[in-house]
Design a protein around this motif. Structure first.
Motif, PDB file in Angstrom:
ATOM      1  N   ASN A 236       0.813  -1.223   0.031  1.00  0.00           N
ATOM      2  CA  ASN A 236      -0.062   0.038  -0.112  1.00  0.00           C
ATOM      3  C   ASN A 236       0.967   1.196   0.038  1.00  0.00           C
ATOM      4  OD1 ASN A 236      -2.337   1.667   0.397  1.00  0.00           O
ATOM      5  ND2 ASN A 236      -1.753   1.935   2.409  1.00  0.00           N
ATOM      6  N   HIS A 237       2.049   1.325   0.677  1.00  0.00           N
ATOM      7  CA  HIS A 237       2.537   2.408   0.462  1.00  0.00           C
ATOM      8  C   HIS A 237       4.153   2.321   0.150  1.00  0.00           C
ATOM      9  CE1 HIS A 237       4.107   1.436   4.746  1.00  0.00           C
ATOM     10  NE2 HIS A 237       4.912   2.454   4.577  1.00  0.00           N
ATOM     11  N   THR A 301       4.553  -6.339   8.177  1.00  0.00           N
ATOM     12  CA  THR A 301       3.790  -5.593   9.027  1.00  0.00           C
ATOM     13  C   THR A 301       3.090  -4.421   7.884  1.00  0.00           C
ATOM     14  OG1 THR A 301       5.418  -3.564   9.417  1.00  0.00           O
ATOM     15  CG2 THR A 301       5.012  -5.478  11.110  1.00  0.00           C
ATOM     16  N   TYR A 302       3.807  -4.462   6.658  1.00  0.00           N
ATOM     17  CA  TYR A 302       3.180  -3.404   5.509  1.00  0.00           C
ATOM     18  C   TYR A 302       1.909  -3.967   5.044  1.00  0.00           C
ATOM     19  CZ  TYR A 302       8.184  -2.013   6.009  1.00  0.00           C
ATOM     20  OH  TYR A 302       9.344  -1.476   6.024  1.00  0.00           O
ATOM     21  N   ARG A 303       1.102  -3.220   4.753  1.00  0.00           N
ATOM     22  CA  ARG A 303      -0.260  -3.668   4.351  1.00  0.00           C
ATOM     23  C   ARG A 303      -0.125  -4.032   2.793  1.00  0.00           C
ATOM     24  NH1 ARG A 303      -5.474   0.204   4.153  1.00  0.00           N
ATOM     25  NH2 ARG A 303      -6.827  -0.939   2.783  1.00  0.00           N
ATOM     26  N   LEU A 305      -1.625  -4.832  -0.732  1.00  0.00           N
ATOM     27  CA  LEU A 305      -2.993  -4.442  -1.407  1.00  0.00           C
ATOM     28  C   LEU A 305      -3.383  -5.367  -2.251  1.00  0.00           C
ATOM     29  CD1 LEU A 305      -2.216  -0.617  -3.017  1.00  0.00           C
ATOM     30  CD2 LEU A 305      -3.744  -1.472  -1.062  1.00  0.00           C
ATOM     31  N   GLY A 469      -5.475   2.050  -5.848  1.00  0.00           N
ATOM     32  CA  GLY A 469      -4.871   2.523  -4.662  1.00  0.00           C
ATOM     33  C   GLY A 469      -5.547   1.704  -3.100  1.00  0.00           C
ATOM     34  N   THR A 470      -5.398   2.363  -2.041  1.00  0.00           N
ATOM     35  CA  THR A 470      -5.726   1.695  -1.003  1.00  0.00           C
ATOM     36  C   THR A 470      -7.000   0.895  -0.911  1.00  0.00           C
ATOM     37  OG1 THR A 470      -4.416   3.635  -0.077  1.00  0.00           O
ATOM     38  CG2 THR A 470      -5.913   2.217   1.371  1.00  0.00           C
ATOM     39  N   CYS A 471      -8.344   1.539  -1.541  1.00  0.00           N
ATOM     40  CA  CYS A 471      -9.399   1.035  -1.310  1.00  0.00           C
ATOM     41  C   CYS A 471      -9.624   0.065  -2.282  1.00  0.00           C
ATOM     42  CB  CYS A 471     -10.291   2.105  -1.092  1.00  0.00           C
ATOM     43  SG  CYS A 471     -11.233   2.557  -2.685  1.00  0.00           S
ATOM     44  N   ILE A 517      -5.205  -5.720   7.353  1.00  0.00           N
ATOM     45  CA  ILE A 517      -5.892  -4.718   7.070  1.00  0.00           C
ATOM     46  C   ILE A 517      -6.877  -4.877   5.729  1.00  0.00           C
ATOM     47  CG2 ILE A 517      -6.027  -2.394   6.797  1.00  0.00           C
ATOM     48  CD1 ILE A 517      -3.600  -2.158   8.590  1.00  0.00           C
ATOM     49  N   GLN A 520     -10.179  -6.449   6.259  1.00  0.00           N
ATOM     50  CA  GLN A 520     -11.006  -5.278   6.775  1.00  0.00           C
ATOM     51  C   GLN A 520     -11.561  -4.667   5.639  1.00  0.00           C
ATOM     52  OE1 GLN A 520      -8.750  -3.277   9.781  1.00  0.00           O
ATOM     53  NE2 GLN A 520      -8.874  -4.892  11.362  1.00  0.00           N
ATOM     54  N   GLU A 521     -10.688  -4.297   4.855  1.00  0.00           N
ATOM     55  CA  GLU A 521     -11.310  -3.304   3.648  1.00  0.00           C
ATOM     56  C   GLU A 521     -12.184  -4.184   2.771  1.00  0.00           C
ATOM     57  OE1 GLU A 521      -9.531  -0.217   2.550  1.00  0.00           O
ATOM     58  OE2 GLU A 521     -11.355   0.090   2.074  1.00  0.00           O
ATOM     59  N   LEU A 524     -15.509  -4.392   4.412  1.00  0.00           N
ATOM     60  CA  LEU A 524     -16.339  -2.818   4.192  1.00  0.00           C
ATOM     61  C   LEU A 524     -16.993  -3.087   2.593  1.00  0.00           C
ATOM     62  CD1 LEU A 524     -16.774  -0.337   5.167  1.00  0.00           C
ATOM     63  CD2 LEU A 524     -14.492   0.609   4.462  1.00  0.00           C
TER      64      LEU A 524
ATOM     65  N   ASP B   6       2.850   5.986   8.883  1.00  0.00           N
ATOM     66  CA  ASP B   6       2.616   4.693   8.180  1.00  0.00           C
ATOM     67  C   ASP B   6       1.138   4.988   7.766  1.00  0.00           C
ATOM     68  OD1 ASP B   6       1.669   2.455   7.022  1.00  0.00           O
ATOM     69  OD2 ASP B   6       2.858   1.178   8.580  1.00  0.00           O
ATOM     70  N   PRO B   7       0.793   5.091   6.634  1.00  0.00           N
ATOM     71  CA  PRO B   7      -0.616   5.339   6.323  1.00  0.00           C
ATOM     72  C   PRO B   7      -1.511   3.961   5.876  1.00  0.00           C
ATOM     73  CG  PRO B   7       0.712   5.492   4.153  1.00  0.00           C
ATOM     74  CD  PRO B   7       1.543   5.104   5.472  1.00  0.00           C
ATOM     75  N   ASP B   8      -1.021   2.777   6.430  1.00  0.00           N
ATOM     76  CA  ASP B   8      -1.700   1.509   6.096  1.00  0.00           C
ATOM     77  C   ASP B   8      -2.810   1.394   6.680  1.00  0.00           C
ATOM     78  OD1 ASP B   8       0.410   0.954   4.353  1.00  0.00           O
ATOM     79  OD2 ASP B   8       1.290  -0.453   5.267  1.00  0.00           O
ATOM     80  N   LEU B  11      -8.682   2.707   6.210  1.00  0.00           N
ATOM     81  CA  LEU B  11      -9.479   1.899   5.182  1.00  0.00           C
ATOM     82  C   LEU B  11     -10.460   2.647   4.153  1.00  0.00           C
ATOM     83  CD1 LEU B  11     -11.489  -0.650   7.684  1.00  0.00           C
ATOM     84  CD2 LEU B  11      -9.360  -1.047   6.339  1.00  0.00           C
ATOM     85  N   ALA B  12     -10.025   3.930   4.276  1.00  0.00           N
ATOM     86  CA  ALA B  12     -10.494   4.778   3.220  1.00  0.00           C
ATOM     87  C   ALA B  12     -12.302   4.847   3.583  1.00  0.00           C
ATOM     88  CB  ALA B  12     -10.392   4.451   1.800  1.00  0.00           C
ATOM     89  N   ARG B  41       0.755   8.950   1.143  1.00  0.00           N
ATOM     90  CA  ARG B  41       1.531   7.921   0.348  1.00  0.00           C
ATOM     91  C   ARG B  41       1.978   8.890  -0.839  1.00  0.00           C
ATOM     92  NH1 ARG B  41      -2.640   5.533  -2.422  1.00  0.00           N
ATOM     93  NH2 ARG B  41      -1.461   3.296  -2.969  1.00  0.00           N
ATOM     94  N   LEU B  44       5.253  10.669   0.255  1.00  0.00           N
ATOM     95  CA  LEU B  44       6.361   9.889   0.466  1.00  0.00           C
ATOM     96  C   LEU B  44       6.907   9.808  -1.134  1.00  0.00           C
ATOM     97  CD1 LEU B  44       4.750   6.775   2.486  1.00  0.00           C
ATOM     98  CD2 LEU B  44       6.932   8.088   3.236  1.00  0.00           C
TER      99      LEU B  44
END
Ligand SMILES: Cc1cc2nc3c(=O)[nH]c(=O)nc-3n(C[C@H](O)[C@H](O)[C@H](O)COP(=O)(O)OP(=O)(O)OC[C@H]3O[C@@H](n4cnc5c(N)ncnc54)[C@H](O)[C@@H]3O)c2cc1C
Ligand code: SF4
Ligand code: SF4
Lengths: 544, 405
Positions: A236-237, A301-303, A305, A469-471, A517, A520-521, A524, B6-8, B11-12, B41, B44
């Motif tokens: 994710n990042h 530990t990093y999320r 995607l 991206g994230t979602c 995470i 969890q996303e 949702l 850390d933005p992880d 959940l948006a 993000r 960075l």
């Protein structure tokens, strides 16, 4: 049923980097050419790869020729494809578990290939990249970079089009005809409308990557290409701003590549018999994580995607396999097999696509008796957007920095700016962000959607990063479909069907990494689409 | 400096967007999720900072709402500090962030002279010109600062003592609240003192982007706090923002300065509740007074952000003479000095509108809230006097009618 008839000099098969690079090269030489691709732009491996613009360091010991080609092409691409390349530089890191005696031959190999190296103190390296393991013993800097494969293909296509090249997307080659040992025509079917077309030509370039064996077979020929699957993990990042390699003989899971807002770890290497075997397995993902951890101790530990996979078109004469197979490319003039005007090009890397195209085009040009030289290394693919120009349009966009958007859209920039200005002239909120995770505004989506080559939300996604991206589409998919519907932006299919198909595609990449995470996303996402909106399989079935 | 959080975890889900009062008030603000974890993000990646970051008021409602514990406002403030290293903040921003430095500089000027700024329309026009809105509420300097006056109080014969972190507001503008607290703690058997090295907690400096100054203050305060904690002397604060900063935020902004031992600072109201529970503070006498206070309580955002309940409301409810209800209508809009700024004034007023309405229609003649600037904002907008809850507690316990205004 009548069959559409198209005439041209050269038909290029395959809309990946190699094929589109070939189309651009031919077009710049003034040779009429049409490219056919069974899917959208970069449907194959060129958008399912790691994104490393190799400095050649990876091949410094094992393959000096490849290393040399890499550093030369790397330098050229930074110049002609600035919008597709992020000049990050790279690190090669020696860990306690690596063989320290590998360093000397590696440095020697780099020097021979012309790859600049510079040793940094571990302290300095960790100041620049704090997430790298404190166990690191030695760190070397090389000119590795990152390349957006999809964009590279797109911008090559834009450049080719400007010079007369034609691209037919969603056109699958079904047959190749010859007469008296000469190429005569190529049969294709438009996979969206099921119309059949025949392309009459003097020459054919088979640039179908992992599929080039299948294409050769249509002409009754054989090429030694074996698809080799590689899986990758998207985080994710951006936990590293540089490419980070393990300093050891190349193996699985030892390269980290930052890409815009994300980081990609890869890859695996597994022989497969299907060029479209793009399903990563959970085992592969877990293995990649385990292998990557020594370099980035916080890796777990990093999320994550998502995960994805692509197939390498490996050149495997005599059945060489996996990492032992050559990473070199091959140009075949099938005249030696008795078919004149039919050329195959495959193998190699995305980094060397331009050189591959140049080589095959030299052969084609000489076959067609054309003497114009290759100029692809001198001309930038798309024009660079001027800073003033972007600044003047800033008010029409929700986010101030337009550089990412400008790099993405290439030739479409003017159109996007005009649409944005039009949208905001009536209301200041006229051009909202549709995708927040990747910062894509309505005007950009609108502009891409109007392109005749955009048919689905996935086509729009690939060109804008919507939903990447994230979602992973949870919010933007609905917003995009909604906004498009509201503003009469054409969608070829039923919006609800489109929505489901899009989410389904996103889910495919999430499935093998569904924990933490990201799980969890997805809950949702499920709650929103299956729960609140009742968008279920029974109501809107998607055929995959 | 480049600390990146850390933005992880985000959940948006956009819960924070729904709860951000600024995002509701103006479309110019991209909102907490976008300017916080989502934009992080891209930070960075080295993208140019977005202009809309300036609208974040650091009110922390996003963090209160976030189900994933994403430190959204902290991400924003770190980004602002990084941005200020590139583009130095304006003179106006320096002034509103450095209230303490300014007050110290003006120490020998009489209060009436200093307060001319808040009254004379000419002065207000001048302030408006540098970017402080001509209609915004402004506090008056007290004749004598709390810390200068405290040593003159006679506090003899107390076996126990507490250290008080007065914060800038009580010290310069509202010493009365400080004395109410001293009186109450004296009743509980504590001598109150202010360690001489305490400086501004730094929260206004953070909001203004003054990273270095905030770091210097933090270093100083941490040294004093560590000494006090080592001597087991309780430390209390009556300002929610100071306490938020000193107990939580500094650890997020300056992790490298944090000592291994946890720093503890009590909320003044919580401390008094404990004194009541242990019997140190006897409130039985309050039952015989007839002060009759009717007030509405506004919980400051920075208090809610601490996640430690509403101790003032609990404390006030111990006194039969105080009829108290909670406003529960969100942010007042002022957010420290945010609502003073010319370009934010209208936003701040619009943010507070719901609260003002609730207070006006409540029929209560008086407003109670721990935060000084909240009180300023509320008093100006609702034309009702606003006071610190401790003042009410003292009045009820002492049986002394309130003198307000
Ligand atoms: C996991 C992985 C990681 C990699 N990482 C890197 C890296 O970091 N750096 C690097 O330089 N290289 C990397 N590579 C190698 C690189 O991606 C490939 O060499 C390159 O993308 C191949 O491009 P191509 O155009 O030859 O093939 P493709 O991109 O696969 O293009 C072939 C196209 O032909 C089309 N096609 C097939 N059959 C038909 C048909 N019948 N009709 C019409 N069209 C058809 C396909 O749809 C496809 O789009 C990686 C490869 C893999 C698998
Ligand atoms: S701190 Fe307040 S203004 Fe800033 S993003 Fe959070 S809720 Fe919004
Ligand atoms: S920061 Fe928290 S509340 Fe806001 S979108 Fe992310 S997870 Fe949701």
């Amino acid at each position: 049923m009548s069959v559409d008839r198209i005439e041209t000099d050269v038909v290029v098969i395959g809309g990946g980097a190699t094929g589109i690079g070939t189309l651009r090269d031919l077009s710049l030489r003034g040779i009429a050419a049409v490219l056919v691709e069974q899917g959208g732009i970069a449907h194959g491996t060129s958008s399912r790869f790691h994104g490393l613009l190799h400095s050649g360091g990876r091949y410094a010991v094992s393959d000096t020729l490849s290393a040399k080609e890499c550093i030369e092409e790397n330098t050229i691409l930074r110049r002609i494809g600035a919008q597709c390349v992020e000049e990050t530089e790279g690190f090669f890191v020696l860990l306690p578990e690596d063989d320290p005696d590998y360093v000397e031959p590696w440095l020697k190999g780099c020097a021979e290939a012309g790859i600049q190296t510079e040793e940094l103190s571990v302290e300095e390296a960790r100041r620049l990249e704090p997430e790298i393991s404190p166990q690191a013993l030695r760190v070397f800097r090389v000119p590795d970079s990152c390349v957006d494969g999809f964009r590279l293909v797109l911008h090559n296509a834009m450049s080719a089009r400007r010079h007369g090249g034609r691209v037919l997307l969603y056109h699958k080659v079904t047959g190749i005809s010859q007469a008296n040992g000469n190429i005569q025509s190529v049969d294709v079917i438009d996979t969206l409308t099921q119309t059949k077309k025949t392309l009459y030509c003097r020459a054919v370039v088979n640039a179908a990557g992992s599929w080039s064996g299948q294409i050769a077979a249509l002409a009754g020929l054989d090429v030694p290409v074996s698809p080799d699957k590689g899986s990758l993990i998207v985080f994710n990042h951006r936990f590293t701003s540089r490419v980070v390699n393990r300093l050891h003989p190349g193996s699985d899971g030892d390269i980290f590549v930052p890409h815009g807002s994300i980081t990609i770890l890869g890859t695996t290497s597994v022989a497969t018999d299907r060029p479209d075997d793009t399903k990563p397995t959970r085992e592969e993902i877990l293995r990649l994580l385990a292998i990557g951890e020594p370099l980035f101790p916080k890796l777990q530990t990093y999320r994550i995607l998502r995960a994805f996979a692509g197939t390498r078109p490996l050149y495997t004469p005599g059945n060489a396999q996996g990492r032992n197979a050559s990473r070199n490319f091959q140009v075949f003039d099938h005249a030696s097999d008795g078919l004149h005007g039919f050329f195959s090009i495959f193998g190699g890397k995305l980094t060397t696509y331009r050189l591959m195209a140049e080589k095959v085009c030299n052969a084609v040009a000489s076959y067609l008796n054309v003497n114009t030289a290759c100029t692809t290394k001198d001309q930038p693919m798309v024009e660079e957007a001027s800073a003033e120009h972007l600044k003047a349009a800033r008010h029409a966009f929700p986010v101030g920095d337009l550089s990412l958007m400008a790099d993405r859209v290439g030739d479409d920039l003017e159109k996007v700016l005009d649409l944005a200005k039009k949208r905001t002239s009536s209301s200041s909120a006229g051009n909202p962000l549709i995708c927040e995770c990747e910062m894509v505004s309505l005007a950009e989506i609108e502009s891409i959607a109007q392109d005749p080559d955009s048919h689905t939300l996935t086509d729009i996604r690939l060109r804008t990063r919507l939903g990447m991206g994230t979602c992973q589409g949870t919010f933007c998919a609905l917003r995009a479909v909604n906004a498009m519907f509201e503003h009469d932006i054409p969608l070829s299919r039923d919006p609800l069907y489109e929505l489901r198909a899009f989410l389904q595609e996103r889910f495919r990449g999430l499935a093998p990494t569904l924990w933490g995470i990201q799980a969890q996303e997805m809950q949702l996402s499920r709650a929103i689409y299956a729960g609140v909106l009742n968008l279920r399989k029974e109501t809107y079935a998607v055929k995959n | 400096m480049s600390i990146h959080l850390d933005p992880d975890k985000c959940l948006a889900c956009t819960t924070c967007v729904v709860h951000c009062p600024v995002a509701e008030a103006t479309p110019a603000f991209l909102g907490p999720r976008m300017i916080g974890p989502a934009f992080e993000r891209f930070r960075l990646l080295g993208i140019v900072e977005d202009d809309s970051l300036k609208y974040c008021a650091n009110c922390k409602n996003c963090e209160i709402a976030c189900p994933q514990n994403v430190p959204v406002a902290t991400i924003n403030m770190l980004a602002r500090m990084a941005q200020c290293q590139e583009i130095p903040p304006s003179f106006r921003d320096w002034i509103v962030a450095h209230g303490e430095v300014l007050a110290r500089g003006l120490k020998y000027f009489p209060a009436w002279l200093k307060n001319m700024g808040t009254h004379l329309s000419l002065m207000r026009t001048l302030l408006d010109w540098i970017g402080i809105h001509k209609d915004c509420p402004m506090p008056n300097f007290a004749k004598t600062a709390f810390r200068d006056h405290l040593p003159r109080l006679s506090q003899k014969g107390f076996a126990k003592s507490v250290a008080f972190f007065p914060g800038c507001y009580i010290n310069y503008y509202d010493p009365g609240t400080g004395f109410d607290l001293v009186w109450l703690l004296n009743q509980a058997g504590y001598r109150v003192f202010v360690p001489k090295d305490f400086v501004c907690c730094g929260i206004p400096l953070i909001s203004g982007g003054f990273e270095k100054d905030a770091r210097d203050n933090t270093r100083t305060n941490l040294r004093v706090l560590a000494e006090l904690n080592a001597q087991k002397i309780p430390v209390i604060s009556a300002c929610p923002s100071c306490r938020l900063m000193l107990t939580r935020e500094i650890g997020e902004f300056f992790p490298e300065l944090m000592p291994k031992e946890k720093i503890s600072i009590d909320d003044a109201q919580s401390f008094l509740l404990k004194c009541i529970a242990t019997g140190e503070l006897d409130i039985k006498t309050a039952h015989n007074s007839s002060v009759n206070i009717s007030a509405i309580y506004h919980a400051p955002c920075h208090l809610r952000a601490q996640g430690a309940g509403l101790p003032a409301l609990e404390l006030l409810s111990y006194f039969p003479d105080i009829a108290i209800c909670e406003a529960n209508a969100g942010c007042c809009g002022i957010s420290g000095s945010y609502g003073f700024k010319k370009e934010k004034y209208a936003i701040a007023q619009s943010v507070g509108a719901r609260l003002f309405q609730r207070i006006t229609t409540s029929g209560r003649p008086l407003v109670a809230s721990e935060c000084g600037t909240c009180r300023l904002q509320i008093a100006q907008a609702t034309k009702k006097p606003a006071t610190h809850p401790l003042t009410l507690v003292r009045a009820a316990l002492q049986g002394r009618p309130l003198t307000l205004g």
